[in-house]
Design a protein around this motif. Structure first.
Motif, PDB file in Angstrom:
ATOM      1  N   ASP A 140      -9.127  16.394  25.848  1.00 22.67           N
ATOM      2  CA  ASP A 140      -8.953  16.451  24.412  1.00 22.67           C
ATOM      3  C   ASP A 140      -8.968  17.835  23.958  1.00 22.67           C
ATOM      4  O   ASP A 140      -9.507  18.815  24.767  1.00 22.67           O
ATOM      5  N   ILE A 207      -1.448  18.782  16.641  1.00 24.66           N
ATOM      6  CA  ILE A 207      -1.034  17.817  17.727  1.00 24.66           C
ATOM      7  C   ILE A 207       0.324  17.783  18.328  1.00 24.66           C
ATOM      8  O   ILE A 207       0.531  17.662  19.345  1.00 24.66           O
ATOM      9  N   GLU A 211       2.000  17.990  22.169  1.00 22.58           N
ATOM     10  CA  GLU A 211       2.835  17.132  22.587  1.00 22.58           C
ATOM     11  C   GLU A 211       4.020  17.475  23.215  1.00 22.58           C
ATOM     12  O   GLU A 211       4.712  17.215  24.103  1.00 22.58           O
ATOM     13  N   LYS A 224      -2.013   9.921  21.730  1.00 23.62           N
ATOM     14  CA  LYS A 224      -2.936  10.622  21.132  1.00 23.62           C
ATOM     15  C   LYS A 224      -3.781   9.703  20.217  1.00 23.62           C
ATOM     16  O   LYS A 224      -3.267   8.895  19.506  1.00 23.62           O
ATOM     17  N   ILE A 240      -9.266  15.584  19.236  1.00 28.06           N
ATOM     18  CA  ILE A 240      -8.334  14.667  19.540  1.00 28.06           C
ATOM     19  C   ILE A 240      -8.032  14.502  20.889  1.00 28.06           C
ATOM     20  O   ILE A 240      -8.208  15.217  21.686  1.00 28.06           O
ATOM     21  N   ASN A 241      -7.706  13.183  21.471  1.00 31.81           N
ATOM     22  CA  ASN A 241      -7.855  12.810  22.864  1.00 31.81           C
ATOM     23  C   ASN A 241      -6.658  12.349  23.326  1.00 31.81           C
ATOM     24  O   ASN A 241      -5.797  11.715  22.771  1.00 31.81           O
ATOM     25  N   PHE A 242      -5.872  13.140  24.051  1.00 30.90           N
ATOM     26  CA  PHE A 242      -4.603  13.223  24.756  1.00 30.90           C
ATOM     27  C   PHE A 242      -4.736  12.275  26.118  1.00 30.90           C
ATOM     28  O   PHE A 242      -5.335  12.435  26.909  1.00 30.90           O
TER      29      PHE A 242
END
Ligand SMILES: C[S@@+](CC[C@H](N)C(=O)[O-])C[C@H]1O[C@@H](n2cnc3c(N)ncnc32)[C@H](O)[C@@H]1O
Length: 246
Positions: A140, A207, A211, A224, A240-242
């Motif tokens: 994250d 983000i 990415e 995401k 934000i969690n990836f």
């Protein structure tokens, strides 16, 4: 920059509002939804081992590393009874392990401590190399919105019984760097206060930047989410969690 040195001793107390068990359950949910049952898990920047604890308890073979000896020392004392754990002092920038993992995880905005995109790409490529085929990378970040609008250019004060601390922050738009100046006052038994300070710097990433770096490192199926949910992040999401697949 002195970072996670003396602060390590008070980290767990100041993070007592963080639900690490819930965080673990979220990661476990991601494993289930991604159809993987990991055996070998690597935790990067494991800090004092609060997520590590639940990963070990679940029975995974866990390797955890951090670059702060002080954070690792707390983790070591907390987790030494687990036989399925290896703790190492390593740096995300150039870590090297002798085995490959089913999943590599890193939580609580540790990735924001990587301050430039070239370094981040190098790390993501190294993570990719350390994953088995179809392995999962989960991490994250503090969102750009949180670092620039909520934390950046703001001062926070926390007054607890035995710890008083002031957190003065500056956000530089040109470099996307958020600088935190932390001043701690720790109450002694005789009522006097011991003072120390630390300086932390986090980089705010959009983000799309993350990415694109993940893609360049070779990852596919990048997802995401607004952290702790499976919802698309909103403009005002703070974490934000990836999830990215090898
Ligand atoms: C906010 S703390 C999070 C710790 C832990 N993941 C948790 O959830 O409590 C950030 C951690 O990242 C570690 N860290 C920062 N940069 C690092 C690097 N380049 N390599 C390894 N660890 C790093 C720090 O030492 C610290 O323990």
């Amino acid at each position: 920059m002195n970072c996670y040195e003396e602060f390590a001793l008070y980290y767990d107390e100041l993070m007592d509002d963080v639900d690490y068990e819930g965080w673990f359950l979220y990661i476990k949910d991601i494993f289930t939804r991604s159809d993987i049952e990991p055996k070998e898990v690597l935790e990067m920047a494991c800090g004092t081992g609060n997520l590590t604890y639940y990963l070990c308890k679940e029975g995974y073979n866990v390797t955890g590393f951090d670059m702060s000896e002080e954070m690792l020392s707390i983790a070591y004392n907390k987790l030494l009874h687990f036989k399925n754990l290896k703790l190492l002092k390593q740096n995300m920038n150039d870590f090297k392990m002798s085995k490959r993992f089913d999943s590599i995880v890193s939580i609580c905005d540790s990735i924001n401590y990587i301050l430039n995109k070239d370094e981040l790409l190098k790390i993501f490529k190294n993570v990719y190399e350390h994953l088995k085929e179809d392995g999962l990378f989960i991490f994250d970040i503090n969102s750009y919105h949180k670092l620039s609008e909520i934390i950046g250019d703001n001062t926070f004060v926390e007054d607890r019984d035995d710890i008083y601390y002031v957190w003065q922050n500056y956000f530089d738009k040109a470099s996307s760097l958020a600088q935190f100046n932390l001043d701690f006052f720790i109450k002694d038994e005789d009522g006097s206060y011991m003072r120390f300070d630390e300086e932390h710097i986090e980089r705010a990433y959009q983000i799309e930047e993350i990415e694109s770096i993940l893609k360049e490192a070779g990852f596919k199926g990048i997802k995401k989410y607004e952290a702790f949910t499976f919802n698309t992040p909103k403009n005002n999401s703070e974490r934000i969690n990836f999830v990215a697949k090898k």
